[in-house]
Design a protein around this motif. Structure first.
Motif, PDB file in Angstrom:
ATOM      1  N   SER A 156      -3.572  -4.789 -15.298  1.00 31.51           N
ATOM      2  CA  SER A 156      -2.964  -5.755 -16.205  1.00 31.51           C
ATOM      3  C   SER A 156      -1.995  -6.624 -15.426  1.00 31.51           C
ATOM      4  O   SER A 156      -1.617  -6.314 -14.287  1.00 31.51           O
ATOM      5  CB  SER A 156      -2.224  -5.033 -17.332  1.00 31.51           C
ATOM      6  OG  SER A 156      -1.120  -4.304 -16.807  1.00 31.51           O
ATOM      7  N   LEU A 157      -1.553  -7.712 -16.037  1.00 33.99           N
ATOM      8  CA  LEU A 157      -0.668  -8.656 -15.364  1.00 33.99           C
ATOM      9  C   LEU A 157       0.629  -7.985 -14.933  1.00 33.99           C
ATOM     10  O   LEU A 157       1.069  -8.131 -13.785  1.00 33.99           O
ATOM     11  CB  LEU A 157      -0.365  -9.836 -16.290  1.00 33.99           C
ATOM     12  CG  LEU A 157       0.469 -10.970 -15.698  1.00 33.99           C
ATOM     13  CD1 LEU A 157      -0.288 -11.646 -14.565  1.00 33.99           C
ATOM     14  CD2 LEU A 157       0.833 -11.984 -16.771  1.00 33.99           C
ATOM     15  N   ALA A 158       1.249  -7.215 -15.808  1.00 34.07           N
ATOM     16  CA  ALA A 158       2.536  -6.589 -15.495  1.00 34.07           C
ATOM     17  C   ALA A 158       2.400  -5.565 -14.366  1.00 34.07           C
ATOM     18  O   ALA A 158       3.220  -5.521 -13.437  1.00 34.07           O
ATOM     19  CB  ALA A 158       3.106  -5.923 -16.749  1.00 34.07           C
ATOM     20  N   ILE A 159       1.345  -4.746 -14.445  1.00 34.73           N
ATOM     21  CA  ILE A 159       1.138  -3.723 -13.406  1.00 34.73           C
ATOM     22  C   ILE A 159       0.827  -4.385 -12.071  1.00 34.73           C
ATOM     23  O   ILE A 159       1.354  -3.994 -11.023  1.00 34.73           O
ATOM     24  CB  ILE A 159       0.012  -2.761 -13.822  1.00 34.73           C
ATOM     25  CG1 ILE A 159       0.433  -1.944 -15.037  1.00 34.73           C
ATOM     26  CG2 ILE A 159      -0.360  -1.834 -12.666  1.00 34.73           C
ATOM     27  CD1 ILE A 159      -0.655  -1.049 -15.582  1.00 34.73           C
ATOM     28  N   GLY A 160      -0.035  -5.395 -12.097  1.00 36.01           N
ATOM     29  CA  GLY A 160      -0.392  -6.083 -10.858  1.00 36.01           C
ATOM     30  C   GLY A 160       0.808  -6.716 -10.186  1.00 36.01           C
ATOM     31  O   GLY A 160       0.977  -6.618  -8.961  1.00 36.01           O
ATOM     32  N   GLN A 161       1.674  -7.355 -10.953  1.00 35.80           N
ATOM     33  CA  GLN A 161       2.860  -7.974 -10.389  1.00 35.80           C
ATOM     34  C   GLN A 161       3.810  -6.933  -9.815  1.00 35.80           C
ATOM     35  O   GLN A 161       4.407  -7.137  -8.753  1.00 35.80           O
ATOM     36  CB  GLN A 161       3.564  -8.813 -11.453  1.00 35.80           C
ATOM     37  CG  GLN A 161       2.794 -10.068 -11.848  1.00 35.80           C
ATOM     38  CD  GLN A 161       3.510 -10.875 -12.898  1.00 35.80           C
ATOM     39  OE1 GLN A 161       4.454 -10.411 -13.527  1.00 35.80           O
ATOM     40  NE2 GLN A 161       3.058 -12.109 -13.106  1.00 35.80           N
ATOM     41  N   SER A 162       3.952  -5.808 -10.501  1.00 35.91           N
ATOM     42  CA  SER A 162       4.824  -4.734  -9.998  1.00 35.91           C
ATOM     43  C   SER A 162       4.299  -4.165  -8.686  1.00 35.91           C
ATOM     44  O   SER A 162       5.068  -3.901  -7.762  1.00 35.91           O
ATOM     45  CB  SER A 162       4.938  -3.626 -11.053  1.00 35.91           C
ATOM     46  OG  SER A 162       5.492  -4.116 -12.251  1.00 35.91           O
ATOM     47  N   VAL A 163       2.993  -3.977  -8.619  1.00 31.83           N
ATOM     48  CA  VAL A 163       2.382  -3.441  -7.392  1.00 31.83           C
ATOM     49  C   VAL A 163       2.595  -4.404  -6.227  1.00 31.83           C
ATOM     50  O   VAL A 163       3.009  -3.999  -5.138  1.00 31.83           O
ATOM     51  CB  VAL A 163       0.878  -3.182  -7.604  1.00 31.83           C
ATOM     52  CG1 VAL A 163       0.195  -2.863  -6.277  1.00 31.83           C
ATOM     53  CG2 VAL A 163       0.677  -2.032  -8.585  1.00 31.83           C
ATOM     54  N   LEU A 164       2.325  -5.682  -6.449  1.00 28.15           N
ATOM     55  CA  LEU A 164       2.501  -6.664  -5.382  1.00 28.15           C
ATOM     56  C   LEU A 164       3.939  -6.729  -4.898  1.00 28.15           C
ATOM     57  O   LEU A 164       4.202  -6.837  -3.703  1.00 28.15           O
ATOM     58  CB  LEU A 164       2.061  -8.051  -5.868  1.00 28.15           C
ATOM     59  CG  LEU A 164       0.581  -8.412  -5.714  1.00 28.15           C
ATOM     60  CD1 LEU A 164       0.331  -9.820  -6.225  1.00 28.15           C
ATOM     61  CD2 LEU A 164       0.136  -8.300  -4.265  1.00 28.15           C
ATOM     62  N   ALA A 165       4.885  -6.653  -5.829  1.00 28.81           N
ATOM     63  CA  ALA A 165       6.299  -6.755  -5.457  1.00 28.81           C
ATOM     64  C   ALA A 165       6.787  -5.556  -4.651  1.00 28.81           C
ATOM     65  O   ALA A 165       7.748  -5.676  -3.883  1.00 28.81           O
ATOM     66  CB  ALA A 165       7.158  -6.920  -6.712  1.00 28.81           C
ATOM     67  N   THR A 166       6.132  -4.411  -4.823  1.00 27.38           N
ATOM     68  CA  THR A 166       6.551  -3.219  -4.073  1.00 27.38           C
ATOM     69  C   THR A 166       5.823  -3.064  -2.744  1.00 27.38           C
ATOM     70  O   THR A 166       6.217  -2.225  -1.923  1.00 27.38           O
ATOM     71  CB  THR A 166       6.315  -1.951  -4.913  1.00 27.38           C
ATOM     72  OG1 THR A 166       4.930  -1.885  -5.296  1.00 27.38           O
ATOM     73  CG2 THR A 166       7.185  -1.949  -6.163  1.00 27.38           C
ATOM     74  N   LEU A 167       4.783  -3.851  -2.510  1.00 32.86           N
ATOM     75  CA  LEU A 167       4.027  -3.721  -1.259  1.00 32.86           C
ATOM     76  C   LEU A 167       4.881  -3.921  -0.006  1.00 32.86           C
ATOM     77  O   LEU A 167       4.739  -3.163   0.962  1.00 32.86           O
ATOM     78  CB  LEU A 167       2.845  -4.694  -1.253  1.00 32.86           C
ATOM     79  CG  LEU A 167       1.657  -4.352  -2.160  1.00 32.86           C
ATOM     80  CD1 LEU A 167       0.551  -5.381  -1.997  1.00 32.86           C
ATOM     81  CD2 LEU A 167       1.141  -2.954  -1.873  1.00 32.86           C
ATOM     82  N   PRO A 168       5.787  -4.924   0.042  1.00 32.47           N
ATOM     83  CA  PRO A 168       6.602  -5.085   1.253  1.00 32.47           C
ATOM     84  C   PRO A 168       7.476  -3.859   1.551  1.00 32.47           C
ATOM     85  O   PRO A 168       7.613  -3.456   2.716  1.00 32.47           O
ATOM     86  CB  PRO A 168       7.463  -6.310   0.933  1.00 32.47           C
ATOM     87  CG  PRO A 168       6.659  -7.089  -0.050  1.00 32.47           C
ATOM     88  CD  PRO A 168       5.994  -6.057  -0.890  1.00 32.47           C
ATOM     89  N   LEU A 169       8.051  -3.254   0.512  1.00 38.16           N
ATOM     90  CA  LEU A 169       8.878  -2.063   0.735  1.00 38.16           C
ATOM     91  C   LEU A 169       8.033  -0.889   1.201  1.00 38.16           C
ATOM     92  O   LEU A 169       8.440  -0.127   2.097  1.00 38.16           O
ATOM     93  CB  LEU A 169       9.624  -1.696  -0.549  1.00 38.16           C
ATOM     94  CG  LEU A 169      10.764  -2.637  -0.945  1.00 38.16           C
ATOM     95  CD1 LEU A 169      11.365  -2.214  -2.276  1.00 38.16           C
ATOM     96  CD2 LEU A 169      11.843  -2.670   0.139  1.00 38.16           C
ATOM     97  N   LEU A 170       6.856  -0.733   0.613  1.00 43.70           N
ATOM     98  CA  LEU A 170       5.941   0.325   1.068  1.00 43.70           C
ATOM     99  C   LEU A 170       5.547   0.090   2.517  1.00 43.70           C
ATOM    100  O   LEU A 170       5.494   1.032   3.326  1.00 43.70           O
ATOM    101  CB  LEU A 170       4.704   0.348   0.173  1.00 43.70           C
ATOM    102  CG  LEU A 170       3.583   1.308   0.584  1.00 43.70           C
ATOM    103  CD1 LEU A 170       4.081   2.741   0.595  1.00 43.70           C
ATOM    104  CD2 LEU A 170       2.377   1.164  -0.349  1.00 43.70           C
ATOM    105  N   SER A 171       5.291  -1.161   2.861  1.00 44.35           N
ATOM    106  CA  SER A 171       4.912  -1.501   4.234  1.00 44.35           C
ATOM    107  C   SER A 171       6.020  -1.150   5.217  1.00 44.35           C
ATOM    108  O   SER A 171       5.761  -0.577   6.287  1.00 44.35           O
ATOM    109  CB  SER A 171       4.572  -2.990   4.321  1.00 44.35           C
ATOM    110  OG  SER A 171       4.179  -3.339   5.620  1.00 44.35           O
ATOM    111  N   VAL A 172       7.267  -1.466   4.857  1.00 39.43           N
ATOM    112  CA  VAL A 172       8.397  -1.148   5.735  1.00 39.43           C
ATOM    113  C   VAL A 172       8.559   0.362   5.876  1.00 39.43           C
ATOM    114  O   VAL A 172       8.840   0.869   6.977  1.00 39.43           O
ATOM    115  CB  VAL A 172       9.687  -1.791   5.194  1.00 39.43           C
ATOM    116  CG1 VAL A 172      10.915  -1.228   5.907  1.00 39.43           C
ATOM    117  CG2 VAL A 172       9.642  -3.297   5.378  1.00 39.43           C
ATOM    118  N   GLY A 173       8.395   1.079   4.777  1.00 45.85           N
ATOM    119  CA  GLY A 173       8.492   2.539   4.859  1.00 45.85           C
ATOM    120  C   GLY A 173       7.482   3.131   5.831  1.00 45.85           C
ATOM    121  O   GLY A 173       7.813   4.015   6.639  1.00 45.85           O
ATOM    122  N   LEU A 174       6.252   2.644   5.767  1.00 44.67           N
ATOM    123  CA  LEU A 174       5.224   3.129   6.697  1.00 44.67           C
ATOM    124  C   LEU A 174       5.500   2.655   8.117  1.00 44.67           C
ATOM    125  O   LEU A 174       5.192   3.367   9.088  1.00 44.67           O
ATOM    126  CB  LEU A 174       3.849   2.634   6.232  1.00 44.67           C
ATOM    127  CG  LEU A 174       3.355   3.248   4.917  1.00 44.67           C
ATOM    128  CD1 LEU A 174       2.110   2.528   4.418  1.00 44.67           C
ATOM    129  CD2 LEU A 174       3.060   4.736   5.102  1.00 44.67           C
TER     130      LEU A 174
END
Length: 445
Positions: A156-174
């Protein structure tokens, strides 16, 4: 060799996932399934700010000590990831257009620069692993990115936007968790450690040829910004929006296939021809398809994404293609040139008639291809890697016998191994290094 990479590279999965998240964050605003993409995404001002910021980063890296590693500073990495996540979240929550007031321009510029710096951090992490390992890691990241892109199509739109917004933080963690991977991978002496032959930079002529070969494919990508935005009118239909994003995922997989072809068949000095003579002309095919009909998005969207992602590998490999004091500084230079090259064409496409823009773009790309071919001819890359026949003098059997005796004596005097003796014998017959490497199944280095 892929199995060897997965077996011998610690944390290969974490690296591929983290790099995939960084790549998706870099192009998050071109995700039709989670936001309505408008042409303001391609506004020239944020491109210029992003490109200038990358050139400044390259200048700092070039002037710094050889041991400086930005990715070794966790607070800086976390700051880059947080800036990318926050700015991306604010953009997706705001209405269209993206540009038009100062505060919104600042947010968009902050997103572009921070997401680009996140990609630079990952390229810096890959650099000590060697060119071939870096290429494999990047290729696998495209597979992961394609899977994530396809999954977002069903969200859904809300879930997709939340996932995209957290990708940079997940990337930095890895990124922060993969510090030990590079040391183990970099010390490996397997065929994966084989790097690319560097371009000559001994004279001013060599430097000019190298600059043309490295920067021309990046600058020539600029006109294709119109292809990236030509499907915008099609996303009003929810099914078309879903299929466009699936096409982007297919493009990522095609890019992975192109990279594996490069690694398997062109892992030598001629890899530059792959980017100069294949990737840009292939992009031109997508350009013509987009100009012919906007409804051909199912054809040109995969080509655009495949060639763009493959060109990002070229940016990652640039430090391996030229040996300088701080070779890695070439990577942010390449990415900065790629981004800045879009700015003038994002302006032209909005002010010129479609036919005039197409004419300017085709003329520009044609001149670029001609310049690339000229530089390739001047560099000698079209020359066959056979023994230099002009240096081989007719020799009698007696002369050949004396040559063998001389090589044997020198090998014994210098305590050469049997393999080194083979190389010496071929060098004495005036065979060049690429030919010897191919004949004896060795790396050129």
């Amino acid at each position: 060799m892929l199995k060897t990479f997965l077996k011998e590279t610690p944390q290969a999965a974490s690296i591929a996932i983290g790099l995939a998240c960084a790549g998706l964050a870099l192009e998050a605003l071109r995700t039709p399934a989670v936001r309505n993409v408008t042409f303001e995404v391609f506004h020239p001002i944020p491109y210029l700010i992003e490109g200038i910021g990358l050139l400044i980063a390259a200048f700092v890296l070039g002037k710094a000590s050889k041991t400086l590693r930005i990715d070794k500073h966790p607070f800086l990495s976390i700051g880059v990831g947080a800036a990318a996540s926050i700015s991306l979240f604010l953009i997706m929550q705001s209405g269209d257009p993206l540009t038009g007031d100062v505060s919104r321009d600042v947010v968009v510029s902050a997103y572009r620069l921070s997401s680009a710096l996140l990609f630079v951090l990952w390229a810096e992490r890959l650099y000590p692993m060697g060119a071939r390992r870096a290429a494999y890691a990047y290729a696998l990241s495209l597979v992961v990115a394609a899977i994530l892109m396809a999954i977002l199509s069903f969200c859904s739109l809300a879930i997709g936007q939340s996932v995209l917004a957290t990708l940079p933080l997940l990337s930095v963690g890895l990124l922060l968790s993969s510090h030990n991977a590079e040391a183990s991978a970099g010390s490996n002496t397997s065929p994966l450690a084989e790097s690319l032959p560097a371009l000559r930079t001994k004279t001013k002529r060599d430097i000019l040829i190298a600059a043309v070969l490295l920067l021309t494919p990046l600058v020539m990508r600029g006109p294709f910004i119109s292809v990236q935005s030509s499907w915008i009118d099609q996303q009003s239909d929810s099914i078309a929006s879903f299929l466009i994003q699936v096409s982007m995922a297919i493009g990522l997989l095609l890019g992975c296939g192109l990279i594996f072809m490069l690694i398997r068949f062109l892992w030598n000095k001629r890899c530059i021809m792959f980017f100069e003579l294949l990737i840009v002309p292939l992009s031109l095919l997508a350009f013509y398809a987009a100009q012919a009909s906007e409804t051909l998005w199912f054809f040109y969207v995969p080509i655009v994404d495949a060639t763009y992602r493959t060109l990002l590998l070229f940016v990652i490999l640039m430090p391996f293609l030229v040996k300088t004091k701080n070779s890695f500084a070439l990577m942010p230079i390449g990415l900065g040139v790629l981004i800045i090259g879009r700015a003038p064409f994002s302006l032209l496409v909005s002010i010129l008639p479609e036919a005039a823009y197409a004419g300017v773009s085709v003329a520009f790309v044609t001149l670029g291809i001609a310049g690339s071919i000229t530089a390739l001819l001047a560099s000698g890359m079209f020359e066959d890697e056979r023994p230099e026949q002009s240096l081989v003098q007719p020799a009698s059997s007696a002369l050949n016998g004396n040559l063998e005796l001389a090589c044997d004596a020198l090998a014994q005097q210098r305590r050469l191994t049997a393999r080194e003796r083979e190389v010496l014998g071929l060098l004495a017959q005036h065979y060049n290094a690429p030919y010897i490497a191919k004949k004896l199944v060795l790396s050129t280095s």
